[in-house]
Scaffold this motif. Structure first.
Motif, PDB file in Angstrom:
ATOM      1  N   UNK A 194       1.039  -0.721   0.686  1.00  0.00           N
ATOM      2  CA  UNK A 194       0.141  -0.097   0.167  1.00  0.00           C
ATOM      3  C   UNK A 194       1.045   0.985   0.184  1.00  0.00           C
ATOM      4  N   UNK A 195       2.101   0.890   1.433  1.00  0.00           N
ATOM      5  CA  UNK A 195       2.466   2.615   1.051  1.00  0.00           C
ATOM      6  C   UNK A 195       3.888   2.419  -0.235  1.00  0.00           C
ATOM      7  N   UNK A 196       4.228   1.210  -0.835  1.00  0.00           N
ATOM      8  CA  UNK A 196       5.868   1.399  -1.363  1.00  0.00           C
ATOM      9  C   UNK A 196       5.800   2.617  -2.571  1.00  0.00           C
ATOM     10  N   UNK A 197       6.503   2.994  -3.043  1.00  0.00           N
ATOM     11  CA  UNK A 197       6.245   3.444  -4.207  1.00  0.00           C
ATOM     12  C   UNK A 197       5.751   5.333  -4.521  1.00  0.00           C
ATOM     13  N   UNK A 198       5.832   5.377  -2.566  1.00  0.00           N
ATOM     14  CA  UNK A 198       4.216   6.727  -2.285  1.00  0.00           C
ATOM     15  C   UNK A 198       5.270   7.608  -1.710  1.00  0.00           C
ATOM     16  N   UNK A 199       5.765   6.567  -0.225  1.00  0.00           N
ATOM     17  CA  UNK A 199       6.893   7.399   0.901  1.00  0.00           C
ATOM     18  C   UNK A 199       8.060   7.784   0.782  1.00  0.00           C
ATOM     19  N   UNK A 200       8.863   6.509  -0.214  1.00  0.00           N
ATOM     20  CA  UNK A 200      10.302   7.018  -0.538  1.00  0.00           C
ATOM     21  C   UNK A 200      10.483   5.582  -1.009  1.00  0.00           C
ATOM     22  N   UNK A 201      11.136   6.335  -2.478  1.00  0.00           N
ATOM     23  CA  UNK A 201      11.433   5.086  -3.930  1.00  0.00           C
ATOM     24  C   UNK A 201      12.532   4.276  -3.262  1.00  0.00           C
ATOM     25  N   UNK A 202      13.092   4.560  -1.888  1.00  0.00           N
ATOM     26  CA  UNK A 202      13.678   3.292  -1.630  1.00  0.00           C
ATOM     27  C   UNK A 202      13.159   1.849  -0.651  1.00  0.00           C
ATOM     28  N   UNK A 203      12.238   2.771  -0.508  1.00  0.00           N
ATOM     29  CA  UNK A 203      11.717   1.718   0.269  1.00  0.00           C
ATOM     30  C   UNK A 203      11.031   2.842   1.605  1.00  0.00           C
ATOM     31  N   UNK A 204      10.129   1.720   2.367  1.00  0.00           N
ATOM     32  CA  UNK A 204       9.133   2.700   3.008  1.00  0.00           C
ATOM     33  C   UNK A 204       9.738   2.179   4.283  1.00  0.00           C
ATOM     34  N   UNK A 205      10.874   1.631   4.574  1.00  0.00           N
ATOM     35  CA  UNK A 205      11.856   1.510   5.986  1.00  0.00           C
ATOM     36  C   UNK A 205      13.012   2.405   5.916  1.00  0.00           C
ATOM     37  N   UNK A 206      13.827   3.117   4.406  1.00  0.00           N
ATOM     38  CA  UNK A 206      14.551   3.786   4.302  1.00  0.00           C
ATOM     39  C   UNK A 206      14.993   4.391   5.663  1.00  0.00           C
ATOM     40  N   UNK A 207      13.768   5.366   5.768  1.00  0.00           N
ATOM     41  CA  UNK A 207      13.968   6.318   6.757  1.00  0.00           C
ATOM     42  C   UNK A 207      14.208   5.250   8.031  1.00  0.00           C
ATOM     43  N   UNK A 208      13.893   4.593   8.621  1.00  0.00           N
ATOM     44  CA  UNK A 208      14.109   4.149   9.715  1.00  0.00           C
ATOM     45  C   UNK A 208      15.378   2.953   9.738  1.00  0.00           C
ATOM     46  N   UNK A 209      16.313   2.722   8.905  1.00  0.00           N
ATOM     47  CA  UNK A 209      17.671   2.208   8.893  1.00  0.00           C
ATOM     48  C   UNK A 209      17.525   0.834   9.341  1.00  0.00           C
ATOM     49  N   UNK A 210      16.095   0.009   9.229  1.00  0.00           N
ATOM     50  CA  UNK A 210      15.762  -1.502   9.105  1.00  0.00           C
ATOM     51  C   UNK A 210      15.237  -1.636   8.039  1.00  0.00           C
ATOM     52  N   UNK A 211      16.320  -2.294   7.207  1.00  0.00           N
ATOM     53  CA  UNK A 211      15.535  -4.081   6.241  1.00  0.00           C
ATOM     54  C   UNK A 211      15.339  -4.880   6.213  1.00  0.00           C
ATOM     55  N   UNK A 212      14.289  -4.758   5.964  1.00  0.00           N
ATOM     56  CA  UNK A 212      13.557  -6.589   5.673  1.00  0.00           C
ATOM     57  C   UNK A 212      14.540  -7.159   4.681  1.00  0.00           C
ATOM     58  N   UNK A 213      14.145  -8.376   4.971  1.00  0.00           N
ATOM     59  CA  UNK A 213      14.928  -9.430   3.710  1.00  0.00           C
ATOM     60  C   UNK A 213      14.091  -9.595   2.730  1.00  0.00           C
ATOM     61  N   UNK A 214      12.650  -9.443   2.833  1.00  0.00           N
ATOM     62  CA  UNK A 214      11.600  -9.724   1.369  1.00  0.00           C
ATOM     63  C   UNK A 214      10.701  -8.514   1.849  1.00  0.00           C
ATOM     64  N   UNK A 215      10.321  -8.080   0.339  1.00  0.00           N
ATOM     65  CA  UNK A 215       9.886  -6.520   0.524  1.00  0.00           C
ATOM     66  C   UNK A 215       9.164  -7.091  -0.566  1.00  0.00           C
TER      67      UNK A 215
END
Lengths: 414, 414
Positions: A236-257
């Motif tokens: 729902x949020x992807x490519x709307x909040x942050x093109x790098x992925x919606x958690x990029x700003x939190x510095x937490x990387x998922x394994x899969x998105x």
């Protein structure tokens, strides 16, 4: 209240539809749950505007429930897709644009080392779960209570037609509640395959909430410790909040998105992006669909992502979201209503304080429709890059009139 | 053997793809399982022809694995979709074309009283199963061993990443074996929700078989007796054999049918068509997807189905399939090979007698590629309405040369 908008065509279409489609309309776009006044059928969409079947025009704050991120009928995106279609859309295998899109995603999305493509958001979340199980040889999936991850038996918000076995490996916790997550991890024990989380808490008819940094970190650490996969459901949020992925700003990387909705500005596409350590598992599962290599939608995605990377489209969308939120708050205060506006400004949720049965919210949105603005009383709304300041200001005039209408109709602040 | 076709672009794309996509290519279109010689990437498709990434041209007998039924880039279909797209594709709800398409399907498909739309064949089969369970309150689904119904955990041909619970309610029998079906029905007992059957037996790497009339009748009677739903999985064959549904000629009506692939001549769409008695259950389940109301694909479906109804497209396709099958048999006989050609002529399966490991079939198809014809050694093939007699005759010349090649290369008849 002003007189209702013309709706004879909408009524006619719904009556025709009811004869040949169960309830006439199904799924998340059925308006029967949100009361009268909402048009069900549409005839046109352009930029940040939609027209219903009777020709009534609205400044749109739903953006097709997410796919529209650059504006409906964005010429650059559509021309890229149509140009691709002139040579090949669907064939006996992929085209070069599949490679180009996967390369672009790996270069763009923070954690991504590889990508797989699908058609629905549900395809993407289900593929994530299957990859996690293939990698770990385990079964349990942890998901937050109330989070939406798709409309198939393992995750559907409805249990009608769903068996107990379909849900046997799903364990629930509460979003942003680390203690409940820790308890769920303990319950899964050595059978924990994955934790799946939406980008932020965007449940229907609830206040939205950004992810708590400590909570995200706890989820990341639980996966690191147990070898489970952390799945970001960014549909729902992807490519709307942050093109790098919606958690990029939190510095937490998922394994899969999981991505879908906005990825190709309305052309049907979904994507799983994963890390290197899950590449082998992703290559072992069988996941496919008849149209998953369709090249036109992939060309649309390449064009969309390039625009999101190279322009200030998302920054502008956030600014317009801020302008809308502030104006809405001021208008509410003028009329004596107390609003709860939650979540990112680009994906607003607007609830009225004390409005348990949504009577005020429904009346407010219905009044907004009469004044030319399309809002939703209980679901995340969406702004897009085609919303200009003049559109927001025009929308805020409509909002002001809508508050007057509901006050006049006796919907008093609680 | 003649020299191999140019493939430097294909190799380059596959090498690039392997860096950013697990194995480079996934799912049913990955050619690594069928040996060397098959191009993996395509650059163009038109009518009954495809061009690989290196520009090599083929008369195509895969039709994008089914979606192409009228010819790639059919102007009437594409123009209908593009005209719709100019007003609205995706929006906040359906458009008039959804109603038009549902009305057309109900008027066209033998058993259909209503329709629901999706994007993948798997969406449609999964929705059928969910409707059947909602209607009956029961769990067990009976499916034939080896039949393909999609690529999600409940039915995937691969168990990698699939849990035992995902399959706990699946009971198998053998297609066209009434005794095994009766045994499966008995095993399900009072928990039988549905029997799902492909239109005919079209399992990979097996002789195909039309449904035995007595077997179909037994399935129908078992459902009538127990109140379970009979589901026709017409995803692969639908709108190619008979516009009324692939069982219309047998006089056996399913309760639910799943369509996709050919329904919109390559535009992404799927459909569930059901009978009146299941309308209420279909209206109770929650099934949806972000792009399911996309109007362009629906307009393409309306155009496709009208052409199939109003022209002799399918009759011609059958005639071309017959011409191909007869010519292939004659060519095989001339070269001393024994073929098993099975299934409907429009969806041929060609296996070599005694070719257990498919070494002969793979070599034959690879030789065919060098002579300009794209065939598959172990999957249903497909003809479309753009195959003209001259294309078939040209293809049969290629086939003749391919037999010469494999004979010269030492692939002797067993």
């Amino acid at each position: 209240m002003p007189r209702d908008l013309p709706n004879s065509k909408d009524t006619e279409l719904l009556n025709r539809a009811r004869r040949v489609v169960p309830n006439g309309v199904w799924g998340h776009m059925a308006t029967r749950a949100i009361g009268p006044g909402f048009p069900q059928f549409f005839s046109r969409s352009d930029g940040c505007r939609v027209w219903d079947a009777d020709g009534n025009e609205y400044i749109d704050f739903m953006c097709a429930w997410g796919p529209n991120v650059l504006g409906y009928r964005n010429a650059a995106v559509d021309n890229a897709a149509l140009a691709q279609m002139k040579s090949a859309d669907i064939g006996n295998g992929p085209t070069e644009v599949m490679v180009e899109l996967a390369e672009l995603l790996v270069d763009t999305v923070d954690h991504a080392d590889w990508a797989l493509f699908q058609k629905n958001g549900t395809d993407a979340t289900t593929t994530c779960v299957t990859v996690a199980r293939a990698a770990t040889g385990r079964r349990k999936i942890l998901a937050a209570r109330g989070s939406y991850h798709g409309a198939v038996p393992w995750c559907s918000p409805s249990l009608v037609g769903v068996t107990a076995e379909d849900r046997a490996n799903l364990i629930q916790f509460d979003y942003n509640d680390t203690a409940s997550l820790v308890a769920a991890v303990a319950e899964a024990g050595s059978d924990l395959a994955a934790i799946i989380l939406t980008a932020f808490k965007h449940d229907v008819q609830r206040d939205q909430a950004l992810p708590d940094a400590a909570f995200l970190m706890a989820a990341r650490q639980a996966c690191d410790r147990t070898g489970a996969a952390l799945i970001l459901d960014d549909v729902r949020a992807g490519f709307r909040l942050d093109v790098r992925g919606s958690w990029a700003r939190y510095g937490v990387k998922p394994d899969l998105a999981a991505y879908s909705k906005a990825i190709a500005n309305g052309w049907p596409l979904a994507c799983v992006a994963g890390v290197e350590s899950l590449r082998e598992a992703a290559g072992k599962i069988f996941t496919t669909g008849s149209f998953w290599y369709g090249a036109a939608a992939m060309a649309a995605a390449v064009a969309t992502i390039k625009i999101l990377r190279e322009t200030d489209a998302l920054k502008k969308t956030a600014a317009m979201g801020e302008r809308f939120r502030e104006g809405l708050a001021q208008a509410a205060a003028r009329h004596g209503y107390r609003l709860r506006q939650t979540g990112p400004v680009q994906m607003p949720m607007v609830l009225f304080e004390g409005d348990q049965d949504l009577a005020i919210g429904n009346a407010f949105c219905a009044a907004g429709l009469r004044h030319g603005i399309y809002m939703h009383p209980r679901h995340s709304m969406f702004l897009c890059a085609a919303h200009e300041a003049a559109d927001i200001d025009r929308a805020l005039e409509a909002v002001d009139r809508a508050f007057s209408d509901i006050a006049a109709a006796g919907f008093h602040p609680h």
